[in-house]
Design a protein around this motif. Structure first.
Motif, PDB file in Angstrom:
ATOM      1  N   GLU A 150      34.972  31.791  58.245  1.00  0.00           N
ATOM      2  CA  GLU A 150      33.907  30.809  58.348  1.00  0.00           C
ATOM      3  C   GLU A 150      32.525  31.442  58.158  1.00  0.00           C
ATOM      4  O   GLU A 150      32.232  32.490  58.726  1.00  0.00           O
ATOM      5  N   GLY A 151      31.676  30.782  57.369  1.00  0.00           N
ATOM      6  CA  GLY A 151      30.304  31.214  57.200  1.00  0.00           C
ATOM      7  C   GLY A 151      30.071  32.312  56.181  1.00  0.00           C
ATOM      8  O   GLY A 151      28.933  32.717  55.953  1.00  0.00           O
ATOM      9  N   LYS A 152      31.134  32.802  55.540  1.00  0.00           N
ATOM     10  CA  LYS A 152      31.009  33.877  54.561  1.00  0.00           C
ATOM     11  C   LYS A 152      31.105  33.315  53.134  1.00  0.00           C
ATOM     12  O   LYS A 152      31.556  32.200  52.919  1.00  0.00           O
ATOM     13  N   LYS A 153      30.658  34.123  52.171  1.00  0.00           N
ATOM     14  CA  LYS A 153      30.787  33.725  50.772  1.00  0.00           C
ATOM     15  C   LYS A 153      32.234  33.937  50.340  1.00  0.00           C
ATOM     16  O   LYS A 153      32.668  35.067  50.098  1.00  0.00           O
ATOM     17  N   ARG A 154      32.945  32.858  50.220  1.00  0.00           N
ATOM     18  CA  ARG A 154      34.374  32.911  49.910  1.00  0.00           C
ATOM     19  C   ARG A 154      34.680  32.428  48.494  1.00  0.00           C
ATOM     20  O   ARG A 154      35.802  32.556  48.033  1.00  0.00           O
ATOM     21  N   ARG A 155      33.688  31.884  47.818  1.00  0.00           N
ATOM     22  CA  ARG A 155      33.907  31.306  46.490  1.00  0.00           C
ATOM     23  C   ARG A 155      33.657  32.338  45.391  1.00  0.00           C
ATOM     24  O   ARG A 155      32.658  33.055  45.416  1.00  0.00           O
ATOM     25  N   ILE A 156      34.576  32.371  44.412  1.00  0.00           N
ATOM     26  CA  ILE A 156      34.394  33.176  43.204  1.00  0.00           C
ATOM     27  C   ILE A 156      34.491  32.210  42.024  1.00  0.00           C
ATOM     28  O   ILE A 156      35.584  31.770  41.669  1.00  0.00           O
ATOM     29  N   PRO A 157      33.360  31.829  41.407  1.00  0.00           N
ATOM     30  CA  PRO A 157      33.378  30.796  40.360  1.00  0.00           C
ATOM     31  C   PRO A 157      34.225  31.201  39.157  1.00  0.00           C
ATOM     32  O   PRO A 157      34.386  32.379  38.833  1.00  0.00           O
ATOM     33  N   ASN A 158      34.724  30.169  38.471  1.00  0.00           N
ATOM     34  CA  ASN A 158      35.516  30.387  37.267  1.00  0.00           C
ATOM     35  C   ASN A 158      34.614  30.802  36.103  1.00  0.00           C
ATOM     36  O   ASN A 158      33.389  30.864  36.231  1.00  0.00           O
ATOM     37  N   LEU A 159      35.211  31.048  34.953  1.00  0.00           N
ATOM     38  CA  LEU A 159      34.501  31.608  33.805  1.00  0.00           C
ATOM     39  C   LEU A 159      34.052  30.566  32.789  1.00  0.00           C
ATOM     40  O   LEU A 159      33.375  30.912  31.818  1.00  0.00           O
ATOM     41  N   THR A 160      34.431  29.307  32.952  1.00  0.00           N
ATOM     42  CA  THR A 160      34.061  28.278  31.981  1.00  0.00           C
ATOM     43  C   THR A 160      33.535  27.039  32.691  1.00  0.00           C
ATOM     44  O   THR A 160      33.813  26.818  33.870  1.00  0.00           O
ATOM     45  N   ASP A 161      32.813  26.208  31.963  1.00  0.00           N
ATOM     46  CA  ASP A 161      32.276  24.970  32.532  1.00  0.00           C
ATOM     47  C   ASP A 161      32.811  23.716  31.855  1.00  0.00           C
ATOM     48  O   ASP A 161      32.477  22.608  32.260  1.00  0.00           O
ATOM     49  N   ASP A 162      33.612  23.882  30.804  1.00  0.00           N
ATOM     50  CA  ASP A 162      33.989  22.707  30.011  1.00  0.00           C
ATOM     51  C   ASP A 162      35.481  22.637  29.692  1.00  0.00           C
ATOM     52  O   ASP A 162      35.878  22.085  28.665  1.00  0.00           O
ATOM     53  N   SER A 163      36.308  23.170  30.575  1.00  0.00           N
ATOM     54  CA  SER A 163      37.742  23.203  30.294  1.00  0.00           C
ATOM     55  C   SER A 163      38.492  21.978  30.799  1.00  0.00           C
ATOM     56  O   SER A 163      39.618  21.723  30.366  1.00  0.00           O
TER      57      SER A 163
END
Length: 228
Positions: A150-163
């Protein structure tokens, strides 16, 4: 009453001759092979089970929130999931290497989530487990803020925006898990790749997280190496 998981494990080392033995985790008729973990159902007598089968599809109604979890555990596999948001866009996810229930926010099982939220399909969210990617600080933020709780940066975004397909149309998400690596495709585009994961096996879970989602395919194929 909180569900106590008695984990039936299907975790053998796969050989290449086994690699085409695809099994459907959803039989199109009922939720055999899965169990529900929805905290609200512990204390609210008339709480609705948010997971059901409708017109041959597995449906997550979105609320009350929780998870549909395989009874068995798996390792070294390709998971193919065909899904769509039939109504309003929203949130959902596929959790791999799932183990201890309600480990985060007294809701989410210990796992690595592959995000299905509309517009963000293929993100990793770490849930009391962890994984690395290339360009980690650029993608995850300052190292001092990383974490798995809780409260930590847990998200790692994907490499594309239009798939992703337009809202209401079907998407195919493919998640390959081999050893401590995870690779994700959305509609044929490779959208994320992680390694040095802190787990390499476990159950698979689908979320109820606020939006109705239909699944017409949840299929698993044993593999012994990642696709390129």
């Amino acid at each position: 009453m909180r569900f106590a998981i008695g984990l039936l494990v299907i975790m053998t080392t796969m050989t290449s001759c086994q690699s085409e033995k695809t099994i459907s985790l959803f039989n199109g008729k009922d939720l055999t092979g899965w169990h529900v973990d929805v905290p609200e159902m512990d204390t609210v007598p008339n709480a609705t089970n948010p997971f059901l089968v409708r017109n041959g599809m597995l449906v997550s109604l979105g609320d009350p929130r929780g998870h549909l979890i395989t009874d068995a555990g798996y390792k070294n596999y390709r998971l193919s999931v065909e899904y769509r948001f039939a109504g309003e866009p929203g949130n959902c996810g596929v959790l791999v290497h799932s183990s201890d229930p309600r480990a985060l926010y007294k809701m989410f099982p210990k796992s690595i989530e592959v995000q299905m939220q509309h517009g963000d399909a293929g993100d990793f969210w770490v849930i009391v487990e962890d994984i690395e990617v290339d360009n980690m600080e650029e993608r995850r933020g300052p190292r001092a803020e990383w974490g798995t709780t809780e409260g930590k940066k847990r998200r790692i975004p994907n490499l594309t925006d239009d798939s992703e397909s337009p809202l209401g149309e079907w998407n195919e998400m493919v998640v390959e898990c081999v050893g401590n690596e995870i690779k994700v495709w959305v509609n044929g585009d490779m959208v994320n790749y992680g390694y040095n994961a802190t787990a390499s096996s476990g159950q698979i879970a689908l979320q109820a997280e606020g939006a109705e989602v239909e699944f017409r395919k949840v299929a698993l194929t044993p593999i012994d190496k990642l696709s390129k």
